[in-house]
Every structure is written in C-alpha cells, then in structure tokens.
Design an enzyme around this catalytic site. Structure first.
Site, PDB file in Angstrom:
ATOM      1  NE  ARG A   1      -3.270  -4.713  -2.802  1.00 60.68           N
ATOM      2  CZ  ARG A   1      -2.583  -4.307  -1.732  1.00 60.68           C
ATOM      3  NH1 ARG A   1      -2.439  -3.022  -1.498  1.00 60.68           N
ATOM      4  NH2 ARG A   1      -2.046  -5.173  -0.897  1.00 60.68           N
TER       5      ARG A   1
ATOM      6  CB  CYS B   1      -0.922   0.010   1.205  1.00 63.35           C
ATOM      7  SG  CYS B   1      -2.112  -1.339   1.202  1.00 63.35           S
TER       8      CYS B   1
END
Length: 226
Positions: A134, A53
């Site tokens: 995600r 991330c």
C-alpha cells in the site's frame, strides 16, 4: 538460495518519477508525461476485491473533486488484470459505507500484471512477490517525487492526511516557507532559518507584527485570517 529480487529500485524524494506506459481503466497513459503541469497521487494496493482497498477506493473517489480543485490527479495501481479492475469498480458502485454510496471511480486504475510499474516504484516488497504494498507517491507539476508513504496491508490510509500533505507542499512551494508539526491550512508557518548572524539579530529584534521568533533559528510568519 539467493532471495528473489523483487524491486528494480525505489525512487527517492527529489528524484524524477520513473516513466512508464500503461493500460488503465480509463485508457492508456504515459506517465508522468500525460500529467505535466499537474500534481499526481500515484498509489498502489495489494489486490482487487480486498476489504481495506475497497474502503480506500470509495474514499479516494468521493474526494476526487477536492483533489482536482488542488490541481491534483489520482492514479491507482494493482497487479490484477484490467477485467478484474472493471468488475471491482462496478461492484464498488453498488456498495454503501460511511455515508458514501453510488461511488463511481473515474480516475485510472493501472493494470500491472507483469509488475513492471510496481518494480520501478519499489511497490513489491518482501511480504509478497505477487502483490504491491500500500504505497503513495505524491509527484509535483515537474514530475518530481515529493512525498513517499508506505502502509502495511492491515492499515487503511488516512486520506485527510494525504490531502494535508499536498496542501503543505503547495503552500511551501508558493510562499517559500516550511510547515510546523500538525500544520493545517490557516496556521502560522515557519520562515527559512537565518543564514547569517546579522539576519538572526535582526529577526530577534524585529517589531514586525506578522512575524515572531521563539529563537533565532525558529521564526514564524502569522497567517492572515480571511
């Protein structure tokens, strides 16, 4: 025991983007109302201070101006707290990776500790009841969901592809066409399939230099090179 339900539902392509009010690193937002007239990329990530991330946020932040030029805003989400968000984004500014450094994340990152937004968008799935997957939702100027992408925790997103999808959607809306496999800006595009035998015959016999057909149902329009 019945498995705990984590999602309230997943909006589908063509649905109105679910509305919500949220606190973010850039202040409070009402979504999608605050973004009327703009395209939006709403994306989630599992947690702050996670390696994949971090690289994604650096990349998105470095491309923010490119997306703004496409009338497209970025909105991130995590189930972490606002203070964790702030600490993480400050740390990102200190990092250098892949030619990027001193990266400032100026787009809003949503605090979603109660998972209200995550559940509305189906971002909490079976791999965890406390982390958002995600996810990427591309939403148009009318607040309609146009694209949905999901990635596993181990796989970083391809941001050139996300940008290409935005370009393709905007091109299709503007010119009433479709884009073929691996389309990139400047490539030829597909015109709508003929709706009658007469139109199909006309297309196959056409001498229009700007258009060509492989068969009656597959016709292309040549893009003019600048």
């Amino acid at each position: 025991m019945e498995e705990m339900k984590t999602n309230q539902g997943l909006p589908l392509i063509g649905d109105k983007a679910p509305s919500f009010h949220a606190v973010t690193t850039q202040g409070e937002i009402n979504f999608p109302e605050d973004y009327a007239g703009k395209w939006v990329i709403l994306f989630s990530h599992p947690a702050d201070f996670t390696p994949v991330c971090t690289t994604e946020f650096m990349t998105f932040a470095s491309m923010a101006d490119e997306f703004k030029a496409l009338n497209t805003e970025l909105v991130g989400l995590s189930i972490d707290s606002l203070y964790a968000h702030i600490a993480w984004l400050r740390k990102i500014q200190e990092l250098e990776w892949n030619g990027m450094k001193n990266v400032e994340v100026k787009f809003p990152l949503i605090e979603d500790i109660k998972m209200d937004v995550s559940r509305k968008y189906g971002m909490v799935q079976s791999q965890s009841s406390t982390q958002a997957v995600r996810a990427v939702f591309i939403i148009d100027t009318e607040g309609i969901v146009r694209t949905i992408l999901f990635y596993p925790a181990s796989t970083g997103r391809n941001f050139d592809e996300i940008k290409r999808v935005v370009l393709a959607l905007q091109k299709a809306d503007r010119d009433h066409i479709a884009t073929p496999a691996n389309w990139m800006p400047g490539d030829d595009v597909i015109v709508p399939t003929a709706g009658s035998c007469g139109t199909a015959k006309e297309r196959m016999e056409s001498t229009d230099e700007d258009q060509y057909c492989l068969d009656w149902f597959l016709c292309f329009k040549r893009e003019k090179k600048s």
